[in-house]
Enzyme design. Structure first.
Site, PDB file in Angstrom:
ATOM      1  N   GLY A  10       0.820  -1.213   0.000  1.00  0.00           N
ATOM      2  CA  GLY A  10       0.000   0.000   0.000  1.00  0.00           C
ATOM      3  C   GLY A  10       0.848   1.255   0.000  1.00  0.00           C
ATOM      4  N   THR A  97     -10.506  -7.314   8.018  1.00  0.00           N
ATOM      5  CA  THR A  97      -9.062  -7.033   7.997  1.00  0.00           C
ATOM      6  C   THR A  97      -8.641  -6.377   9.308  1.00  0.00           C
ATOM      7  OG1 THR A  97      -9.112  -6.815   5.607  1.00  0.00           O
ATOM      8  CG2 THR A  97      -7.239  -5.829   6.731  1.00  0.00           C
ATOM      9  N   TYR A 150     -15.320   1.227   8.866  1.00  0.00           N
ATOM     10  CA  TYR A 150     -13.907   1.577   9.079  1.00  0.00           C
ATOM     11  C   TYR A 150     -13.689   2.047  10.519  1.00  0.00           C
ATOM     12  CZ  TYR A 150      -9.405   3.920   8.062  1.00  0.00           C
ATOM     13  OH  TYR A 150      -8.086   4.331   8.047  1.00  0.00           O
ATOM     14  N   TYR A 164      -4.669  -7.427  24.564  1.00  0.00           N
ATOM     15  CA  TYR A 164      -3.432  -8.234  24.573  1.00  0.00           C
ATOM     16  C   TYR A 164      -2.384  -7.585  25.466  1.00  0.00           C
ATOM     17  CZ  TYR A 164      -4.609 -11.953  21.370  1.00  0.00           C
ATOM     18  OH  TYR A 164      -5.172 -13.082  20.823  1.00  0.00           O
TER      19      TYR A 164
HETATM   20  P1  NAD Z   1      -3.599   1.575   1.106  1.00  0.00           P
HETATM   21  O1  NAD Z   1      -4.925   1.135   0.634  1.00  0.00           O
HETATM   22  O2  NAD Z   1      -2.667   2.202   0.142  1.00  0.00           O
HETATM   23  O3  NAD Z   1      -2.818   0.362   1.788  1.00  0.00           O
HETATM   24  C1  NAD Z   1      -3.461  -0.693   2.448  1.00  0.00           C
HETATM   25  C2  NAD Z   1      -2.787  -2.002   2.037  1.00  0.00           C
HETATM   26  O4  NAD Z   1      -3.381  -3.079   2.773  1.00  0.00           O
HETATM   27  C3  NAD Z   1      -2.973  -2.328   0.551  1.00  0.00           C
HETATM   28  O5  NAD Z   1      -1.745  -2.710  -0.025  1.00  0.00           O
HETATM   29  C4  NAD Z   1      -3.967  -3.484   0.556  1.00  0.00           C
HETATM   30  O6  NAD Z   1      -3.845  -4.321  -0.563  1.00  0.00           O
HETATM   31  C5  NAD Z   1      -3.625  -4.154   1.876  1.00  0.00           C
HETATM   32  N1  NAD Z   1      -4.707  -4.975   2.408  1.00  0.00           N
HETATM   33  C6  NAD Z   1      -5.999  -4.592   2.628  1.00  0.00           C
HETATM   34  N2  NAD Z   1      -6.707  -5.609   3.137  1.00  0.00           N
HETATM   35  C7  NAD Z   1      -5.841  -6.663   3.266  1.00  0.00           C
HETATM   36  C8  NAD Z   1      -5.973  -7.987   3.732  1.00  0.00           C
HETATM   37  N3  NAD Z   1      -7.152  -8.467   4.184  1.00  0.00           N
HETATM   38  N4  NAD Z   1      -4.891  -8.794   3.711  1.00  0.00           N
HETATM   39  C9  NAD Z   1      -3.698  -8.336   3.269  1.00  0.00           C
HETATM   40  N5  NAD Z   1      -3.512  -7.081   2.810  1.00  0.00           N
HETATM   41  C10 NAD Z   1      -4.575  -6.254   2.813  1.00  0.00           C
HETATM   42  O7  NAD Z   1      -3.864   2.568   2.342  1.00  0.00           O
HETATM   43  P2  NAD Z   1      -2.855   3.438   3.215  1.00  0.00           P
HETATM   44  O8  NAD Z   1      -3.263   4.845   3.098  1.00  0.00           O
HETATM   45  O9  NAD Z   1      -1.456   3.067   2.919  1.00  0.00           O
HETATM   46  O10 NAD Z   1      -3.234   2.965   4.690  1.00  0.00           O
HETATM   47  C11 NAD Z   1      -2.430   2.025   5.381  1.00  0.00           C
HETATM   48  C12 NAD Z   1      -2.929   1.888   6.818  1.00  0.00           C
HETATM   49  O11 NAD Z   1      -2.849   3.152   7.474  1.00  0.00           O
HETATM   50  C13 NAD Z   1      -4.385   1.441   6.935  1.00  0.00           C
HETATM   51  O12 NAD Z   1      -4.508   0.578   8.035  1.00  0.00           O
HETATM   52  C14 NAD Z   1      -5.134   2.727   7.169  1.00  0.00           C
HETATM   53  O13 NAD Z   1      -6.321   2.500   7.892  1.00  0.00           O
HETATM   54  C15 NAD Z   1      -4.119   3.497   7.999  1.00  0.00           C
HETATM   55  N6  NAD Z   1      -4.342   4.951   7.911  1.00  0.00           N
HETATM   56  C16 NAD Z   1      -3.964   5.646   6.774  1.00  0.00           C
HETATM   57  C17 NAD Z   1      -4.187   7.003   6.718  1.00  0.00           C
HETATM   58  C18 NAD Z   1      -3.761   7.848   5.538  1.00  0.00           C
HETATM   59  O14 NAD Z   1      -4.025   9.042   5.542  1.00  0.00           O
HETATM   60  N7  NAD Z   1      -3.088   7.312   4.537  1.00  0.00           N
HETATM   61  C19 NAD Z   1      -4.826   7.666   7.791  1.00  0.00           C
HETATM   62  C20 NAD Z   1      -5.225   6.914   8.888  1.00  0.00           C
HETATM   63  C21 NAD Z   1      -4.952   5.564   8.940  1.00  0.00           C
END
Ligand code: NAD
Ligand code: UDP
Length: 330
Positions: A10, A97, A150, A164
């Protein structure tokens, strides 16, 4: 360190992978490509300290061997129903997830005595009634609203992580990440910065949901990754830590900045009906805990971060077939 990182393909996961490898660690990346992109990791094809496992983390995890840390970043993250990658279109996957995926990650960490770091979110505060948001605020979330799959899943993940920690003394860390942007975001992710940059590059009006008075505080990815790494390495941090840039903008201001940076004559288009119930009206992190605990403060101003993101978007777009439609300069 040998680090197991879910969501490695991601946006954030791939940047974190690069940073951990640069520090000399070994990274086991796990991803099922639900929202991630293979090209985010293509440059690591011959990196001996990186291994990618294609696996759905909501399903039981195979034994990939001992690790020192488990970092759980897998999860769809865009709230936009107009994108196929938005979590409203992946509701069950998003819940599982964050629920089952967190449980399996915690069990894996317990088995090997590893540290566990959860990528949580400012969305645990919902549509906040307290501004800016400190970690002590419990949030204002509608459990049956359009964003619940979410928000509530992340709240569950935080509660499970604390369970945990309390029951087994597991060494846990919870990062509450606020809106982060930068290179490698999906062009069709649906989040506001990719949407606006893409629209401006294509000389289209920027679509503002509602009247644009809602605010967000945008953090450049390098700053965020620095905060995550510090949180991973700090001696002890059992309670959640906000990570984000407190520099707050209305969505209207953001649109104006991007149109100016890209000389976009397309203007703005207000789409009132797309401002959905529960869309936070104001969001800004109180980062005093991160400053004190980690000595961390974001450094990259919005316009600088946007320039770097625009350069990456241009490059990827020009590599694709739509390049003909693109303007020549930013
Ligand atoms: P993204 O969608 O680019 O990355 C998420 C990754 O997780 C993807 O590569 C996807 O294929 C993988 N994934 C999803 N479900 C899966 C599963 N069941 N098994 C294996 N892989 C799985 O999003 P991101 O922006 O990089 O976000 C990454 C994390 O950070 C997430 O948990 C998101 O909630 C958290 N987050 C991001 C932001 C932001 O602003 N980017 C803000 C708050 C929280
Ligand atoms: N938004 C917008 N136009 C778009 C995409 C999003 O006005 O094309 C708004 C959205 O309604 C929200 C804000 O921008 O108020 C931030 O949305 P994003 O999806 O980036 O993330 P959120 O912070 O809501 O999770």
């Amino acid at each position: 360190m040998r680090v197991l990182l879910t969501g490695a393909a991601g946006f954030l996961g791939s940047h974190l992978t690069d940073r951990l490898l640069a520090e000399g660690h070994e990274v086991l990346g796990v991803d099922n490509f639900l929202t991630g992109q293979r090209e985010n990791l293509a440059h690591l094809a011959h990196e001996p300290r990186f291994t990618l496992y294609e696996h759905d983390v909501a399903q039981p995890w195979p034994d990939w061997g001992p690790v020192d840390a488990v970092l759980h970043f897998a999860s769809p993250a865009s709230p936009n129903a107009a994108s196929p990658y938005g979590y409203p279109n992946l509701p069950i996957e998003t819940m599982l997830t964050n629920a089952q995926g967190t449980y399996h990650g915690l069990e894996y960490a317990r088995r090997y005595g590893a540290r566990f770091l959860l990528a949580s979110t400012s969305e645990v505060y919902g549509d906040p009634q307290v501004h800016p948001q400190p970690e002590s605020y419990w949030g204002y979330v509608n459990p049956v609203g359009p964003r619940a799959v979410y928000d509530e899943a992340k709240r569950y993940a935080e509660a499970m992580t604390m369970a945990y920690h309390r029951r087994y003394g597991l060494d846990t860390r919870i990062a509450r990440i606020f809106n982060t942007y930068g290179p490698r975001m999906r062009l069709d992710d649906g989040r506001v910065i990719p949407n606006f940059i893409l629209q401006a590059l294509q000389r289209q009006p920027l679509t503002i949901y509602g009247d644009g008075s809602q605010t967000r505080s945008f953090c450049y990815v390098d700053d965020l990754i620095e905060g995550i790494v510090r949180l991973l390495h700090v001696a002890r941090a059992p309670y959640p830590v906000n990570l984000g840039n407190p520099d707050e903008y209305t969505i209207l201001e953001l649109a104006q900045v991007i149109n100016r940076l890209l000389d976009n004559p397309g203007g703005l288009k207000f789409e009132a009906e797309r401002y959905l119930e529960g869309d936070p009206k104001r969001r800004r992190p109180d980062i005093r805990r991160a400053q004190k605990l980690l000595g961390w403060t974001p450094r990259v101003p919005l316009e600088e971060g946007l320039h770097r993101t625009i350069a990456d978007f241009r490059q990827r777009l020009s590599a694709s077939s739509s390049s003909d439609a693109l303007p020549e300069r930013a």
